[in-house]
Design a protein around this motif. Structure first.
Motif, PDB file in Angstrom:
ATOM      1  N   TYR A 159       2.443   7.092 -14.711  1.00  0.00           N
ATOM      2  CA  TYR A 159       3.640   7.132 -13.841  1.00  0.00           C
ATOM      3  C   TYR A 159       4.049   8.549 -13.458  1.00  0.00           C
ATOM      4  N   ASN A 160       3.435   9.565 -14.134  1.00  0.00           N
ATOM      5  CA  ASN A 160       3.758  10.953 -13.790  1.00  0.00           C
ATOM      6  C   ASN A 160       2.691  11.637 -12.946  1.00  0.00           C
ATOM      7  N   GLY A 161       1.637  10.898 -12.564  1.00  0.00           N
ATOM      8  CA  GLY A 161       0.665  11.469 -11.630  1.00  0.00           C
ATOM      9  C   GLY A 161      -0.407  12.348 -12.229  1.00  0.00           C
ATOM     10  N   LEU A 162      -0.751  12.141 -13.500  1.00  0.00           N
ATOM     11  CA  LEU A 162      -1.875  12.888 -14.086  1.00  0.00           C
ATOM     12  C   LEU A 162      -3.167  12.343 -13.481  1.00  0.00           C
ATOM     13  N   PRO A 163      -3.981  13.206 -12.844  1.00  0.00           N
ATOM     14  CA  PRO A 163      -5.130  12.689 -12.086  1.00  0.00           C
ATOM     15  C   PRO A 163      -6.029  11.722 -12.850  1.00  0.00           C
ATOM     16  N   ASN A 164      -6.341  12.023 -14.139  1.00  0.00           N
ATOM     17  CA  ASN A 164      -7.293  11.125 -14.816  1.00  0.00           C
ATOM     18  C   ASN A 164      -6.653   9.829 -15.317  1.00  0.00           C
ATOM     19  N   VAL A 476       0.800  14.898  -5.396  1.00  0.00           N
ATOM     20  CA  VAL A 476      -0.600  14.712  -4.994  1.00  0.00           C
ATOM     21  C   VAL A 476      -1.330  14.193  -6.229  1.00  0.00           C
ATOM     22  N   LEU A 477      -2.102  13.107  -6.080  1.00  0.00           N
ATOM     23  CA  LEU A 477      -2.587  12.391  -7.259  1.00  0.00           C
ATOM     24  C   LEU A 477      -4.037  12.641  -7.649  1.00  0.00           C
ATOM     25  N   THR A 478      -4.809  13.303  -6.783  1.00  0.00           N
ATOM     26  CA  THR A 478      -6.205  13.558  -7.164  1.00  0.00           C
ATOM     27  C   THR A 478      -6.513  15.043  -7.119  1.00  0.00           C
ATOM     28  N   VAL A 479      -7.443  15.451  -7.960  1.00  0.00           N
ATOM     29  CA  VAL A 479      -7.873  16.854  -7.986  1.00  0.00           C
ATOM     30  C   VAL A 479      -8.458  17.234  -6.621  1.00  0.00           C
ATOM     31  N   GLU A 480      -9.218  16.311  -6.018  1.00  0.00           N
ATOM     32  CA  GLU A 480      -9.848  16.586  -4.710  1.00  0.00           C
ATOM     33  C   GLU A 480      -8.780  16.938  -3.669  1.00  0.00           C
ATOM     34  N   GLU A 481      -7.727  16.122  -3.609  1.00  0.00           N
ATOM     35  CA  GLU A 481      -6.688  16.388  -2.602  1.00  0.00           C
ATOM     36  C   GLU A 481      -5.906  17.659  -2.941  1.00  0.00           C
ATOM     37  N   MET A 482      -5.684  17.897  -4.235  1.00  0.00           N
ATOM     38  CA  MET A 482      -5.005  19.142  -4.643  1.00  0.00           C
ATOM     39  C   MET A 482      -5.766  20.355  -4.114  1.00  0.00           C
TER      40      MET A 482
END
Length: 488
Positions: A159-164, A476-482
């Motif tokens: 719920y806090n948006g940690l990518p993995n 932002v929820l994914t490393v790729e998008e970050m």
């Protein structure tokens, strides 16, 4: 500046002379290669507090902070509950530290994989490990791998948006959830599961989590602990939030509180206030207004004491319930131990969240690690038998305390680093290349670090996305998008 004054400045501390010289040449400090260089691994509270103290204590030390993710702040970003924005204000202090002229941030660098500890030690005078506790403590009971059983760390990360944890998508179609553990994180999870969506949608909770919670069928949350009311690990603030949570009412077992009233007088003040609030909530007849609120409540929460998990019960590979051993206490107060009575009871539930603690993991074979305690063995932050290597935060102490506790323990580690520089046990006389050599290594390995100004682009995008839907931030929820946002 006259020759006499120049001489005076030099005599009063060469470091200040170098600093003056550096800034006058290039606007932002471009430090002498002979300045002591410190590397910090991990950009959560422990990392930033250690950096802050070192920068303040000495005017010539350069600090580089390395972080595995493209975004900084660790558990302040990924652990603090979305409805606790005031706790996240510490990010302002960390941002000041990151923007300090002698501090640099390198995100998207996985230490132990992209670069080794040994390579960092060759480049820096001191290396401080502050990468926290990203593992889960196992319950060690049959059925804990069933669908519908989650660790609190992963659930909170979801719920806090940690990518993995993005793919977690927990099934919330059941009526009863059981949370094992009674610390602040357990209460955070209970509160998020039971909070009205109207409250949550004004926070920085992620959109997928918000949508899942809007559809949630969970109406009852039991928060289970192996010991009694006087050993509960949460703080009064968290308990008060549970007690006052709109559209919910408490449901306790009166027998769990036997003898507690008599023991109150001997408790230390914070524990006494916490226990009094619990007693009042569990046993006292509420006033008219509170009674009315409870009657209208559509959701229930309650503590269950003196219970330990024995087995997660299954139905077609999914959790269908949990078998709890009934305990009794031996000993007094904080030191009381839970002892099995031989009795068990089964609770029907469709969701189990294990909140029995985070756990640090080893980072590199060259670093000593106590796998029983899940910490790096140290004395005041000095890693044993490894000169120039230090640790701070949960890696140093185990996962205990709040952000203020981490601040004090990180300051202690920073003081150890400073003392070792002053005493000469940490040799800072030879120049070290610091980030210059590490950046070259990373480039050769195809790793591109994220700078703090890159992170600020991600921050701006998140804030504007949040503003568009009436939230403080939409992460932002994914490393790729970050990375995409950081480098455009």
């Amino acid at each position: 500046m006259s020759g006499h004054n120049l001489l005076k400045l030099w005599a009063s501390g060469g470091s200040r002379w170098r600093l003056h010289q550096g800034i006058s040449r290039c606007g932002k400090a471009c430090y002498s290669s002979s300045n002591p260089k410190v590397c910090i691994v991990g950009s959560g509270p422990a990392g930033f507090y250690t950096a802050q103290h070192i920068l303040k204590a000495r005017q010539n030390v350069e600090v580089d902070v390395y972080e595995r993710l493209p975004v900084p702040f660790g558990l302040v970003r990924f652990g603090v509950a979305p409805d606790h924005p005031e706790v996240k204000n510490v990010i302002n202090t960390f941002t000041q530290t990151a923007k300090h002229s002698r501090c640099s941030f390198y995100g998207n660098v996985n230490v132990g994989k992209d670069v080794s500890i040994d390579e960092l030690q060759q480049a820096y005078h001191a290396v401080v490990l502050s990468y926290g506790a990203e593992g889960n403590r196992s319950m060690g009971v049959p059925g804990e791998d069933l669908a519908g059983v989650y660790s609190a760390k992963d659930f909170v990360g979801w719920y806090n948006g940690l990518p993995n944890c993005r793919e977690l998508s927990p099934d919330l179609s059941c009526e009863t959830a059981v949370i094992l553990g009674q610390g602040n994180v357990a209460l955070d999870v209970a509160r998020i599961l039971l909070s009205p969506v109207d409250i949550l949608k004004k926070t920085d909770i992620t959109q997928p989590a918000l949508e899942a919670l809007a559809e949630s069928q969970v109406r009852r949350v039991l928060i289970v602990g192996r010991r009694g009311p006087m050993q509960i690990a949460c703080t009064i603030k968290e308990l008060r939030e549970m007690v006052n949570l709109p559209t919910t009412r408490p449901e306790m077992v009166a027998a769990d509180f036997e003898g507690v009233t008599e023991a109150l007088k001997d408790l230390p003040r914070p524990r006494k206030r916490l226990t009094e609030l619990m007693l009042k909530t569990a046993l006292e007849k509420p006033g008219e207004k509170e009674q009315e609120r409870r009657i209208k409540a559509s959701r229930i929460w309650g503590f269950r004491f003196f219970r330990s998990p024995v087995e997660v019960l299954a139905n077609h590979n999914r959790v269908a319930g949990i078998r709890l051993a009934v305990n009794k206490l031996e000993g007094e107060g904080e030191g009381a131990q839970a002892v099995l009575t031989g009795e068990v009871e089964d609770v029907t539930c469709g969701l189990v969240v294990s909140s029995i603690g985070y756990k640090s993991l080893p980072i590199d074979p060259s670093v000593p690690f106590d796998s029983r305690k899940a910490i790096v063995p140290n004395v005041m932050g000095r890693v044993q038998q490894t000169a120039g290597l230090y640790c701070s935060g949960w890696l140093k102490t185990g996962p205990t305390g709040v952000i203020a506790t981490t601040m004090n323990n990180s300051f202690d580690t920073a003081r150890s680093v400073m003392e070792d520089m002053d005493s000469g046990s940490l040799d800072v006389s030879a120049a070290k290349p610091g980030s210059k050599s590490i950046s070259a290594l990373l480039e050769k390995r195809g790793i591109k670090p994220v700078t703090f100004s890159d992170w600020e682009k991600i921050d701006n995008v998140e804030m504007s996305r949040g503003e568009a839907c009436g939230k403080p931030r939409e992460k932002v929820l994914t490393v790729e998008e970050m990375l995409q946002v950081a480098w455009t």
